[in-house]
Design a protein around this motif. Structure first.
Motif, PDB file in Angstrom:
ATOM      1  N   ARG A 154       0.834  -1.208   0.000  1.00 29.19           N
ATOM      2  CA  ARG A 154       0.000   0.000   0.000  1.00 29.19           C
ATOM      3  C   ARG A 154       0.871   1.261   0.000  1.00 29.19           C
ATOM      4  O   ARG A 154       0.574   2.243  -0.703  1.00 29.19           O
TER       5      ARG A 154
ATOM      6  N   ARG B 213       1.062   4.158  -2.959  1.00 27.81           N
ATOM      7  CA  ARG B 213       0.874   5.580  -2.695  1.00 27.81           C
ATOM      8  C   ARG B 213       2.037   6.403  -3.247  1.00 27.81           C
ATOM      9  O   ARG B 213       1.842   7.400  -3.949  1.00 27.81           O
TER      10      ARG B 213
ATOM     11  N   GLU C 287      -0.481  -2.323  -6.580  1.00 25.36           N
ATOM     12  CA  GLU C 287      -1.917  -2.510  -6.416  1.00 25.36           C
ATOM     13  C   GLU C 287      -2.324  -3.958  -6.710  1.00 25.36           C
ATOM     14  O   GLU C 287      -3.245  -4.488  -6.091  1.00 25.36           O
TER      15      GLU C 287
ATOM     16  N   ASP D 271     -10.567  -4.392  -0.500  1.00 21.94           N
ATOM     17  CA  ASP D 271     -10.155  -2.991  -0.560  1.00 21.94           C
ATOM     18  C   ASP D 271     -10.675  -2.394  -1.870  1.00 21.94           C
ATOM     19  O   ASP D 271     -10.056  -2.560  -2.927  1.00 21.94           O
TER      20      ASP D 271
ATOM     21  N   GLY E 189     -10.773   0.639  -2.984  1.00 28.21           N
ATOM     22  CA  GLY E 189      -9.897   1.642  -3.574  1.00 28.21           C
ATOM     23  C   GLY E 189      -8.792   1.034  -4.402  1.00 28.21           C
ATOM     24  O   GLY E 189      -8.457   1.522  -5.495  1.00 28.21           O
TER      25      GLY E 189
ATOM     26  N   THR F 251     -10.217  -0.179  -7.636  1.00 24.27           N
ATOM     27  CA  THR F 251     -10.502   0.933  -8.540  1.00 24.27           C
ATOM     28  C   THR F 251      -9.233   1.429  -9.219  1.00 24.27           C
ATOM     29  O   THR F 251      -9.195   1.627 -10.444  1.00 24.27           O
ATOM     30  N   THR F 252      -8.191   1.646  -8.438  1.00 27.66           N
ATOM     31  CA  THR F 252      -6.934   2.122  -9.013  1.00 27.66           C
ATOM     32  C   THR F 252      -6.379   1.112 -10.017  1.00 27.66           C
ATOM     33  O   THR F 252      -5.952   1.471 -11.118  1.00 27.66           O
TER      34      THR F 252
ATOM     35  N   ALA G 262     -14.586  -4.010  -7.164  1.00 26.97           N
ATOM     36  CA  ALA G 262     -14.690  -2.753  -6.403  1.00 26.97           C
ATOM     37  C   ALA G 262     -16.129  -2.516  -5.974  1.00 26.97           C
ATOM     38  O   ALA G 262     -16.411  -2.138  -4.826  1.00 26.97           O
TER      39      ALA G 262
ATOM     40  N   PRO H 297     -17.610   0.282  -2.365  1.00 29.33           N
ATOM     41  CA  PRO H 297     -16.856   1.538  -2.452  1.00 29.33           C
ATOM     42  C   PRO H 297     -17.589   2.695  -1.778  1.00 29.33           C
ATOM     43  O   PRO H 297     -18.821   2.671  -1.640  1.00 29.33           O
TER      44      PRO H 297
ATOM     45  N   ASP I  45     -17.738   5.778  -3.010  1.00 28.38           N
ATOM     46  CA  ASP I  45     -18.419   6.484  -4.102  1.00 28.38           C
ATOM     47  C   ASP I  45     -18.984   5.462  -5.083  1.00 28.38           C
ATOM     48  O   ASP I  45     -18.370   5.130  -6.090  1.00 28.38           O
TER      49      ASP I  45
ATOM     50  N   ALA J  17     -18.150   4.248  -9.086  1.00 27.63           N
ATOM     51  CA  ALA J  17     -17.810   2.849  -9.333  1.00 27.63           C
ATOM     52  C   ALA J  17     -18.680   2.268 -10.441  1.00 27.63           C
ATOM     53  O   ALA J  17     -18.204   1.510 -11.295  1.00 27.63           O
TER      54      ALA J  17
END
Length: 845
Positions: free
Chosen positions: A733, A737, A752, A762, A764, A767-768, A789, A794, A796, A800
Motif C-alpha cells: 500500500r 501511494r 496494487e 479494498d 480503492g 478501482t486504481t 470494487a 466503495p 463512491d 464505481a
C-alpha cells in the motif's frame, strides 16, 4: 481451579441444540450427603492405590476384606478385567452385584458386560443402579450413579450428577478425572484438559489423569502428549491406553516398529484388549497385510461379537492416512456389527464429508446425533452443513467452487481463475487428470474451515486442507489483511489433489507437503520462500532432521513450518534430478503399497541414503554461505551495539555478518549518520537479500528514506522488499501511494496487484488497478477489478458504476453499460459523468 473447569463444562454441555435431544427417561434426583463410612474409606484407599500404580497392594487390601464385600469385589474385578481375565472378573463381580445391585461391584459388572458386547445384560445392571438414585447420599454413591448414567448414554444426567459430586468433593482427583473423561468423549478437549489438570493439582501421581491429559494434548501438541503418556506409565505401567496413544503417535511419525512395540506392551498388560487388537488390525490394514488384519479382527470379535471397534479403529487410521473412501467402508462395517454405535456413525459422517459426499454425510450425521446428541463434532458438522446451504456454487470444468454468498461476488473471478490455471498447469506437469469433481470450499470464518476439516474449531496455524477431491481453506476475510496469501494457499492445496490421487492416498506427508510448497514456488518464487531464513538458522544450529525423520517434524508445533520448507527442498532435488516423470513415478510407487526405500528404488533407482547424501550436498551449497552470514560472532553481543563508535567498528570488523551489519545500521541511523547506516544496511541486504518484514534491511532502509523525504529511495527499497515479502500488504500500500505520487504507473500496477491479491475487500485498490488496466486497454482485468470494487462496497458507488459501465462500453457490452449508467444516476441523478456515459450509449445504438 476445579470449580472454574466444571462451570465451563456445564456451559459447554448444556447448549440449546443439545437440549433438543430426547432422553429415554428421567433419572431420579439423588440426595447427596457428606457421609462416608468405613466401606467408603476402604474403597477410596484402594482406588488411590490403583491410580498410583500400586495394584498388588490394592488387591491385598481387598482380599483382606470380609467375604462378599461389594467394594472389595469391585477392586478385584476391575483389576482382573484390566488384565483381560474377564471370566475371573465376572466370577468375582456377579455374586457381589446380585447381593447388592447398586454397589460399586454392580457398576463394574455393568461396564464389563457392555465391554463384552452383552448390551442387554449391561443396561439392565446399570439401570438398577440408576433407578436407586434417591437412596444415594454420599459423594461416592453419586459418582457411581453418574458413571452409570454416562455408560447408559444419559449424558445430561451424568453432567448434573458430577456437578453435585463436585460440590461435595471439589478437590477429589476421581471426580475431576471423571469430568475429564466425559468431556474428552464429547471432544471438548480444552475443558477436559482443565479437569485433568485439576485432578493432578490435587494428586500429581494420579495416573489416570496423566493418561487422560495425554489424550487431550495428542492433536495439538503430540510431544507434550507423549510426555504425559510416559508419566502415566511411569506411575502405572498396567494402563493400556497410554501405550496405545504412544503407538498412535509413533504411527503419525512413520515409526512403525515403535508403534508395534507400544501395542505389544499394551497386550502384555491385557492380551484381550479390544482397542489394542483393533489398532494392530489398523496397522495391518494400512500396510496391506490382509491376513494379519483378519486375524486381529477375529480376536476382537471373539471377545465382543458386536465389537465394531475392530473396523472403526482401522477406519480412523485409514483416514489419518488420507484414505477416506476406505475409511468410510470400514466405518460401515463397524455400524453393521453395532448399529447403536454413535461414534461409528459420526466417523462415517466425517469420512463422507472428506470424500465430498455431503448429502449422505448429512443423513449419517443426523442419525449419529439422534443416537448421541452430546457429541460436539457431530453437532458442529451438522451446523456447518446448514451454513454451506447458504454458499453459492460455481462450476469450472470439473471443479465446483463454493463461496459464502456475502463474499462470492468479490472472490469468484479470482478463485475460478486460480482453480482453472492450477488444474491445467498441474495436469500438464504430472501428465495426470484427477478424478473429480474437485470441490473447493472457501470459508470467511476460520472456525468454519476448522470444523469442515476436523470437526472442531481451532487449527489456528492451518490455512487450508485437501482430502484428495475436496479442498478447504480460509478466505482472505478469515484473517487480517497480510496474514497470508490466499492465492498461494489455494494453489498449494490443489497441488495435493495430484500427489494424493497419483499415490492412491498413500503418499507420506513430507512428500505431498513438499510437492505443494514446491509447486507454489513454480508459480511465484517468493511464495515458497517464507521460511528460507529461519531454515538457514536451523541449518546453522545443526538441527535439520534426516529425510527419514522428516515426517516427525510435521507433528511438532515448533518445527512444522520448517518441515514444510525442507520437504520442498527434497522435492526440488528429486525434480531436478529426475524430472516430473520421476516424481510421478515415485508417487505411483507409493500407490502400489511400497515403503519409502522400495519406492525410491523402483521409481528413481536410488536409495534413501543416496537421496540423503545428495540432499546434504545441496544444503551445504545453498545454505552454507547463508548460514555463515547469519551467525553472530562469538565476541559480539548485539544488544550492546548501540553507540555510533561501536557500530562503526563492528561493521568494519565483520563485513560478512548479517546480524552485525543490521544492528550497526540501526545504531548508526539512530545516531543520525544516515550515509553510514545505509552502507551497513546495504551490506546486510546483500548478505541476506530474502529477509522480510519491516525490521529487515530493505524495510529499515525504506523507513529511513521516507523519514528523510527521499521518496525515490523509499520506493526502491519497498520494491526490493516486496520481491521476497509476498504477504506484506502494508508495504504494498505504501509503495502504491508513493508510486502514484511519482507518476510511475508500472510500479503502481505492481503494488496494487499485490494489494488486491492480499486484501480483495479494498475497493480503492480495485478501482486504481482497474483504471490502470483500462488505460492499458486490458478490458478483462479492468472488468474484473471494477466488478470487485463494486462488490467490496466503495465509498463512491456512483463513480464505481461509471467505471464499470465505461469498461463494458469499451468491450461492446452496451446493455450492461447502460444498466451501470442508470444505477449511477439512481444514486446521483445529476452526476454528469453518468449522464455522459448514458448519452454515449444511446448515441451509439
Amino acid at each position: 481451579m476445579a470449580r472454574l473447569g466444571l462451570c465451563a463444562l456445564a456451559a459447554a454441555l448444556a447448549v440449546p441444540a443439545l437440549a433438543q435431544t430426547p432422553r429415554p427417561r428421567q433419572i431420579p434426583q439423588a440426595q447427596a450427603a457428606q457421609a462416608g463410612g468405613e466401606d467408603q474409606q476402604f474403597f477410596q484407599t484402594a482406588t488411590r492405590l490403583v491410580a498410583h500404580g500400586q495394584r498388588e497392594q490394592a488387591a491385598r487390601l481387598a482380599r483382606a476384606r470380609r467375604a462378599g464385600d461389594p467394594s472389595a469385589a469391585e477392586i478385584l474385578g476391575r483389576l482382573a478385567a484390566d488384565r483381560g481375565d474377564y471370566d475371573g472378573a465376572l466370577a468375582v463381580l456377579g455374586p457381589a452385584a446380585r447381593a447388592r445391585s447398586t454397589s460399586e461391584a454392580a457398576l463394574e459388572l455393568g461396564l464389563l458386560q457392555l465391554t463384552l458386547g452383552r448390551k442387554a445384560e449391561g443396561r439392565d445392571t446399570l439401570t438398577r443402579i440408576v433407578d436407586a438414585a434417591p437412596a444415594f447420599r454420599t459423594a461416592g454413591e453419586v459418582l457411581r450413579l453418574a458413571r452409570a448414567a454416562r455408560a447408559l448414554g444419559e449424558f445430561q444426567a451424568a453432567r448434573s450428577l458430577l456437578l453435585e459430586v463436585d460440590r461435595l468433593a471439589r478437590e477429589d482427583p476421581v471426580v475431576n478425572t471423571a469430568w475429564g473423561d466425559l468431556l474428552l468423549e464429547k471432544y471438548n478437549r480444552s475443558e477436559a484438559e482443565r479437569s485433568f489438570q485439576a485432578a493432578l493439582a490435587a494428586d500429581p501421581q494420579w495416573a489416570p489423569a496423566h493418561a487422560g491429559l495425554a489424550r487431550t494434548l495428542a492433536e495439538d501438541n503430540p510431544p507434550a502428549a507423549a510426555a504425559e503418556a510416559a508419566k502415566a506409565l511411569a506411575i502405572d505401567a498396567a494402563l493400556v491406553d497410554p501405550h496405545l496413544l504412544l503407538a498412535e503417535l509413533a504411527l503419525d511419525n512413520d515409526r512403525d516398529a515403535d508403534a508395534t512395540q507400544a501395542v505389544e506392551a499394551a497386550l502384555a498388560v491385557n492380551p484381550k484388549s479390544q482397542d489394542a487388537r483393533a489398532l494392530l488390525a489398523a496397522m495391518a490394514y494400512v500396510d496391506g497385510r490382509t491376513a494379519d488384519f483378519d486375524v486381529e479382527v477375529a480376536r476382537v470379535l471373539a471377545v465382543n461379537p458386536a465389537g465394531g471397534v475392530a473396523y472403526r479403529v482401522p477406519g480412523e487410521l485409514a483416514a489419518r492416512r488420507y484414505r477416506f473412501d476406505e475409511a468410510a467402508a470400514l466405518a460401515r462395517k463397524a455400524i453393521a456389527l453395532d448399529p447403536d454405535d454413535a461414534r461409528a456413525y459420526a466417523d462415517l459422517g466425517m469420512h463422507l464429508m472428506r470424500t465430498g459426499d455431503e448429502t449422505e454425510a448429512r443423513r449419517v450425521l443426523e442419525h449419529a446425533f439422534a443416537l448421541d446428541g452430546y457429541n460436539v463434532v457431530t453437532l458442529n458438522l451438522l451446523k456447518l452443513l446448514d451454513s454451506l446451504d447458504g454458499f453459492k456454487t460455481f462450476t469450472d470444468g470439473d471443479a465446483l467452487v463454493r463461496l459464502d454468498a456475502k463474499e462470492a461476488d468479490v472472490l469468484k473471478p479470482y478463485a475460478l481463475s486460480i482453480v482453472d490455471r492450477a488444474l491445467a498447469t498441474l495436469s500438464q506437469e504430472y501428465q495426470f487428470t484427477p478424478a473429480g469433481p474437485i470441490v473447493v470450499e472457501i470459508f470467511p470464518k476460520h472456525d468454519d474451515f476448522a470444523v469442515r476439516t476436523l470437526g472442531l474449531p481451532g487449527m489456528l496455524g492451518a490455512l487450508g486442507a485437501c482430502f484428495g477431491r475436496v479442498v478447504t481453506l480460509d478466505s482472505p476475510r478469515a484473517r487480517p489483511p497480510g496474514a497470508f496469501n490466499w492465492h498461494a494457499t489455494l494453489w498449494h492445496e490443489l497441488a495435493h489433489v495430484y500427489t494424493l490421487q497419483l499415490s492412491k492416498q498413500r503418499v507420506p506427508r513430507w512428500l505431498t507437503e513438499g510437492a505443494s510448497v514446491y509447486e507454489e514456488g513454480r508459480v511465484h518464487a517468493e511464495w515458497a520462500r517464507d521460511m528460507e531464513v529461519p531454515f538457514a538458522h536451523w541449518y546453522l544450529r545443526g538441527e535439520v532432521p534426516k529425510i527419514a525423520d522428516l515426517n516427525a517434524g510435521f507433528t511438532k508445533p515448533d518445527t512444522i513450518a520448517l518441515a514444510y520448507f525442507q520437504a520442498s527442498l527434497v522435492v526440488g532435488q528429486i525434480v531436478d534430478a529426475h524430472g516430473y516423470a520421476g516424481l510421478r513415478a515415485l508417487l505411483q510407487a507409493y500407490g502400489g503399497g511400497l515403503d519409502t526405500e522400495q519406492a525410491l528404488q523402483k521409481a528413481l533407482g536410488t536409495s534413501l541414503d543416496a537421496l540423503q547424501a545428495g540432499f546434504d550436498r545441496r544444503l551445504a551449497t545453498r545454505f552454507g554461505p547463508l548460514a555463515r552470514a547469519l551467525a553472530v560472532p562469538d565476541d559480539v553481543k548485539l544488544a550492546e551495539v548501540r553507540d555510533e563508535t561501536t557500530a562503526r567498528d563492528l561493521a568494519a570488523k565483520y563485513p560478512g555478518s548479517y546480524p552485525v551489519q543490521l544492528a550497526a545500521g540501526r545504531a548508526l541511523a539512530a545516531a543520525g549518520d544516515r550515509a553510514a547506516a545505509f552502507d551497513a544496511l546495504e551490506r546486510a541486504a546483500t548478505l541476506v537479500p530474502m529477509a522480510t518484514g519491516s525490521d529487515s534491511p530493505h524495510g529499515v532502509m525504506a523507513a529511513l528514506a521516507l523519514k528523510a523525504g527521499d521518496r525515490a529511495r523509499a520506493m526502491q527499497e519497498l520494491r526490493a522488499l516486496l520481491t521476497h515479502d509476498h504477504t506484506n500488504v502494508d508495504a504494498a500500500r505504501e509503495l502504491a501511494r508513493l508510486a502514484g505520487q511519482a507518476g510511475d504507473p508500472a510500479l503502481v500496477w505492481f503494488a496494487e496487484e499485490r494489494v488486491v491479491t492480499l486484501d480483495p475487500y479494498d475497493p480503492g485498490a480495485h478501482t486504481t488497478f482497474g483504471r490502470l488496466a483500462l488505460e492499458r486497454h486490458d478490458l478483462p482485468i479492468a472488468t474484473r477489478e471494477f466488478e470487485a470494487a463494486l462488490a467490496a462496497g466503495p465509498v463512491d458507488r456512483a463513480s464505481a458504476h461509471c467505471d464499470l459501465g465505461e469498461t463494458y462500453l469499451a468491450a461492446g457490452r452496451k446493455a450492461d453499460a447502460k444498466r451501470q449508467a442508470m444505477a449511477a444516476l439512481e444514486i446521483a441523478p445529476t452526476f454528469e459523468r453518468a449522464q455522459t456515459l448514458l448519452l454515449k450509449i444511446v448515441e451509439g445504438q
